[in-house]
Write a protein that holds these residues in place. Sequence first.
Motif, PDB file in Angstrom:
ATOM      1  N   THR A  80     -32.338 -18.953 -31.845  1.00  9.70           N
ATOM      2  CA  THR A  80     -32.564 -18.480 -30.698  1.00  9.70           C
ATOM      3  C   THR A  80     -31.227 -18.224 -29.569  1.00  9.70           C
ATOM      4  O   THR A  80     -31.000 -16.888 -29.239  1.00  9.70           O
ATOM      5  N   GLU A  81     -30.288 -19.066 -29.779  1.00  9.22           N
ATOM      6  CA  GLU A  81     -29.085 -18.965 -29.053  1.00  9.22           C
ATOM      7  C   GLU A  81     -28.184 -17.822 -29.669  1.00  9.22           C
ATOM      8  O   GLU A  81     -27.488 -16.989 -28.962  1.00  9.22           O
ATOM      9  N   LYS A  84     -28.297 -13.989 -29.178  1.00  6.31           N
ATOM     10  CA  LYS A  84     -27.490 -13.603 -28.172  1.00  6.31           C
ATOM     11  C   LYS A  84     -26.191 -12.788 -28.438  1.00  6.31           C
ATOM     12  O   LYS A  84     -25.835 -11.791 -27.911  1.00  6.31           O
ATOM     13  N   ASP A  89     -31.892 -11.358 -26.608  1.00  8.62           N
ATOM     14  CA  ASP A  89     -32.207 -12.738 -25.807  1.00  8.62           C
ATOM     15  C   ASP A  89     -33.621 -12.953 -25.932  1.00  8.62           C
ATOM     16  O   ASP A  89     -34.556 -12.295 -25.415  1.00  8.62           O
ATOM     17  N   ASP A  92     -35.896 -13.195 -23.133  1.00 10.36           N
ATOM     18  CA  ASP A  92     -36.097 -12.349 -21.958  1.00 10.36           C
ATOM     19  C   ASP A  92     -35.965 -10.960 -22.833  1.00 10.36           C
ATOM     20  O   ASP A  92     -35.040  -9.969 -22.490  1.00 10.36           O
TER      21      ASP A  92
END
Lengths: 227, 109
Positions: A80-81, A84, A89, A92
């Motif tokens: 997930t991180e 980015k 993201d 979002d």
Amino acid sequence: MSPTHDHDHAPIEAANEISEFDVLETAIRELAIEKGLFSPEDHRRFMEWAERIGPHGGSRLIARAWLDPEFKQRLLADGTETSKEIGIDWLDPTGTGTPSDFTYFYVLENTPDVHNVIVCTLCSCYPRPVLGQAPEWYKTPHYRRRVVRWPREVLAEFGLHLPLDVEVRVHDSNQKSRFMVMPMRPEGTEGWTEDQLAAIVTRDTMIGVALPRADWTAARSPAATPR
Amino acid sequence: MTLSANNRYPVLMATLRRADPAPPESDRTPAPWEANVQATCECLSWRGTLDNLERRQAEDALGETTYADFPVHTRAAVVTAHSLLARGEISEHELETKMNEVRARFRQA
């Protein structure tokens, strides 16, 4: 035919394209908007996002991981991180808020001993921010029900025959957790750039029903291949 | 509420009676309205009216029972409508009126 519209396709018969489900869909959407359940802008933005996305983000993540061991470790530890870092993201994805079903993203590494494949037995959960829309077959009951029971047989139906000493792990997605497979980098790709590598990481290789090959990209037409 | 004895909403069953015969699921290209339904479902979940997981569970349950006559690709639309009716977010009268209005609008084209 107007002077500015002179190509020779058959006229589009709009009346034939309208079904009762067109009517039902429009009615539900308009009633929901009228009642304030969501806004027209919510819907438009989601459509725009959904039609734009494809498997390019996933291909980029895998290609970069193949080239950068530290990036790979970060990706495996926290998908997930780390997404980015290529501009995705998960919390979002539309740029308008947090859809309730996107939360944890896990990347599953294939090894010489373990092959991973993803499914959603419940419905059709899929890592859309990195792979785009799910293929139709992914949503079918016969894929969803059978791959968890007979994974080798189902993979063989895709043309993927795995040696018996390779363990097959099936990962069942759900509303909060999405998975993507990190295939092994194929031989013959030494010295390739990230763009070259990303081109051979096709959608199906990240679902786990195919393996990347140095001589094949998603952009090639199968029909252009000599028999 | 005017649910029939087998828990079907007449307004939704009428949709099936009016629909043209569908090609087999394996031999069709998704229609544009199907993408609209998915976006509607996402918006309903996102804004807290109808959770995606609950809707998909309802699709499986109702799709194999109450709405088994409907083609698989239509069930998201039908079950979303069913769920909004069952929760009282919309009424059958509202849906029927709106469908008549939309049908008339589309036929003007």
